[in-house]
Design an enzyme around this catalytic site. Structure first.
Site, PDB file in Angstrom:
ATOM      1  N   GLU A  44       6.660 -14.826  10.100  1.00 16.11           N
ATOM      2  CA  GLU A  44       5.727 -14.817  11.229  1.00 16.11           C
ATOM      3  C   GLU A  44       4.984 -16.156  11.286  1.00 16.11           C
ATOM      4  O   GLU A  44       4.842 -16.760  12.336  1.00 16.11           O
ATOM      5  CB  GLU A  44       4.754 -13.652  11.070  1.00 16.11           C
ATOM      6  CG  GLU A  44       4.135 -13.234  12.370  1.00 16.11           C
ATOM      7  CD  GLU A  44       3.321 -11.969  12.223  1.00 16.11           C
ATOM      8  OE1 GLU A  44       3.377 -11.352  11.146  1.00 16.11           O
ATOM      9  OE2 GLU A  44       2.622 -11.634  13.191  1.00 16.11           O
TER      10      GLU A  44
ATOM     11  N   ARG B 124      12.483  -5.639  -4.985  1.00  5.91           N
ATOM     12  CA  ARG B 124      12.662  -4.185  -4.923  1.00  5.91           C
ATOM     13  C   ARG B 124      14.092  -3.805  -4.579  1.00  5.91           C
ATOM     14  O   ARG B 124      14.554  -2.719  -4.947  1.00  5.91           O
ATOM     15  CB  ARG B 124      11.656  -3.570  -3.933  1.00  5.91           C
ATOM     16  CG  ARG B 124      10.217  -3.659  -4.430  1.00  5.91           C
ATOM     17  CD  ARG B 124       9.238  -3.063  -3.432  1.00  5.91           C
ATOM     18  NE  ARG B 124       9.207  -3.783  -2.180  1.00  5.91           N
ATOM     19  CZ  ARG B 124       8.458  -4.856  -1.943  1.00  5.91           C
ATOM     20  NH1 ARG B 124       7.650  -5.314  -2.872  1.00  5.91           N
ATOM     21  NH2 ARG B 124       8.496  -5.455  -0.776  1.00  5.91           N
TER      22      ARG B 124
HETATM   23  P1  AMP Z   1      12.092  -8.464   6.882  1.00 12.57           P
HETATM   24  O1  AMP Z   1      12.700  -9.757   6.455  1.00 12.57           O
HETATM   25  O2  AMP Z   1      10.993  -8.606   7.856  1.00 12.57           O
HETATM   26  O3  AMP Z   1      13.152  -7.454   7.334  1.00 12.57           O
HETATM   27  O4  AMP Z   1      11.376  -7.851   5.602  1.00 12.57           O
HETATM   28  C1  AMP Z   1      12.108  -7.219   4.656  1.00 12.57           C
HETATM   29  C2  AMP Z   1      11.558  -7.437   3.269  1.00 12.57           C
HETATM   30  O5  AMP Z   1      10.141  -7.364   3.213  1.00 12.57           O
HETATM   31  C3  AMP Z   1      12.098  -6.356   2.402  1.00 12.57           C
HETATM   32  O6  AMP Z   1      12.634  -6.981   1.251  1.00 12.57           O
HETATM   33  C4  AMP Z   1      10.928  -5.460   2.099  1.00 12.57           C
HETATM   34  O7  AMP Z   1      10.850  -5.242   0.714  1.00 12.57           O
HETATM   35  C5  AMP Z   1       9.691  -6.179   2.577  1.00 12.57           C
HETATM   36  N1  AMP Z   1       8.885  -5.443   3.575  1.00 12.57           N
HETATM   37  C6  AMP Z   1       8.629  -5.847   4.843  1.00 12.57           C
HETATM   38  N2  AMP Z   1       7.798  -5.015   5.477  1.00 12.57           N
HETATM   39  C7  AMP Z   1       7.525  -4.027   4.597  1.00 12.57           C
HETATM   40  C8  AMP Z   1       6.707  -2.844   4.671  1.00 12.57           C
HETATM   41  N3  AMP Z   1       5.998  -2.516   5.758  1.00 12.57           N
HETATM   42  N4  AMP Z   1       6.663  -2.053   3.575  1.00 12.57           N
HETATM   43  C9  AMP Z   1       7.371  -2.380   2.461  1.00 12.57           C
HETATM   44  N5  AMP Z   1       8.128  -3.475   2.338  1.00 12.57           N
HETATM   45  C10 AMP Z   1       8.210  -4.306   3.387  1.00 12.57           C
END
Ligand code: AMP
Length: 175
Positions: free
Chosen positions: A99, A62
């Site tokens: 996680e 995305r």
């Molecule tokens: P993180 O590595 O935990 O910061 O997760 C970021 C990635 O996961 C991004 O590329 C987002 O597209 C996706 N992502 C994580 N949590 C969500 C959420 N609640 N809603 C939409 N996309 C998410």
């Protein structure tokens, strides 16, 4: 009026997707609305307009959608960060903790030149693990991070804390 509250109305909350307990912030209504899409791209561009940006890195999948028009408007090249095995040429790989378990991100080894200034764009920052791994790939290639821009920040997950010292902009926040 086009502001963060207005933009939020174009983001759909989906409970328990992709797994129970997660509220997925679905940007497809935003992407499908010309005013909301334009506002999002313009706001990310404006946030970094004053500084040198040679390349914009977008994170699969995305992140690509927003990073490409931001790169075009900043007059910068676009470089993809992808899941393992998708890029056809030589790659650098960064492993990062989820996680449960680990994941990997890859970038072409010749995607960035030493000393280039790089802006990272993704749709959402949650725990910051994806952004942190992306920053590590960029710096391993000798480039520097000009900043990180996100449409959405999930503040409770404290992604910013993994990215101390970098300039981070998000357009919409959720607790
Ligand atoms: P993180 O590595 O935990 O910061 O997760 C970021 C990635 O996961 C991004 O590329 C987002 O597209 C996706 N992502 C994580 N949590 C969500 C959420 N609640 N809603 C939409 N996309 C998410």
């Amino acid at each position: 009026m086009a502001d963060a509250e207005w933009l939020k109305r174009h983001i759909r909350d989906i409970a328990d997707f992709p797994t129970p307990g997660i509220v997925f912030r679905d940007l497809t209504p935003l992407l499908g609305n010309v005013e909301a899409m334009r506002f999002t791209v313009d706001a990310l561009v404006d946030a970094f307009a004053g500084r040198r940006v040679d390349k914009v890195v977008g994170v699969e999948a995305r992140g690509f959608i927003l990073a490409a028009p931001v790169a075009y408007r900043l007059g910068a090249g676009f470089v993809p960060v992808r899941k393992p095995g998708k890029l056809p040429w030589r790659t650098e790989t960064e492993e990062y903790a989820l996680e449960y378990g680990v994941d990997r991100l890859e970038m072409h080894s010749d995607g960035l030149g030493a000393g280039e200034a790089v802006l990272v764009i993704d749709d959402v920052i949650a725990t910051g693990g994806t952004a942190r791994a992306t920053v590590q790939l960029i710096e391993r290639l000798g480039a520097t991070v000009a900043g990180l821009g996100f449409a959405v920040e999930l503040t409770l997950l404290a992604g910013r804390e993994k990215l101390g010292g970098y300039d981070i902009v998000s357009l919409v926040t959720y607790e």
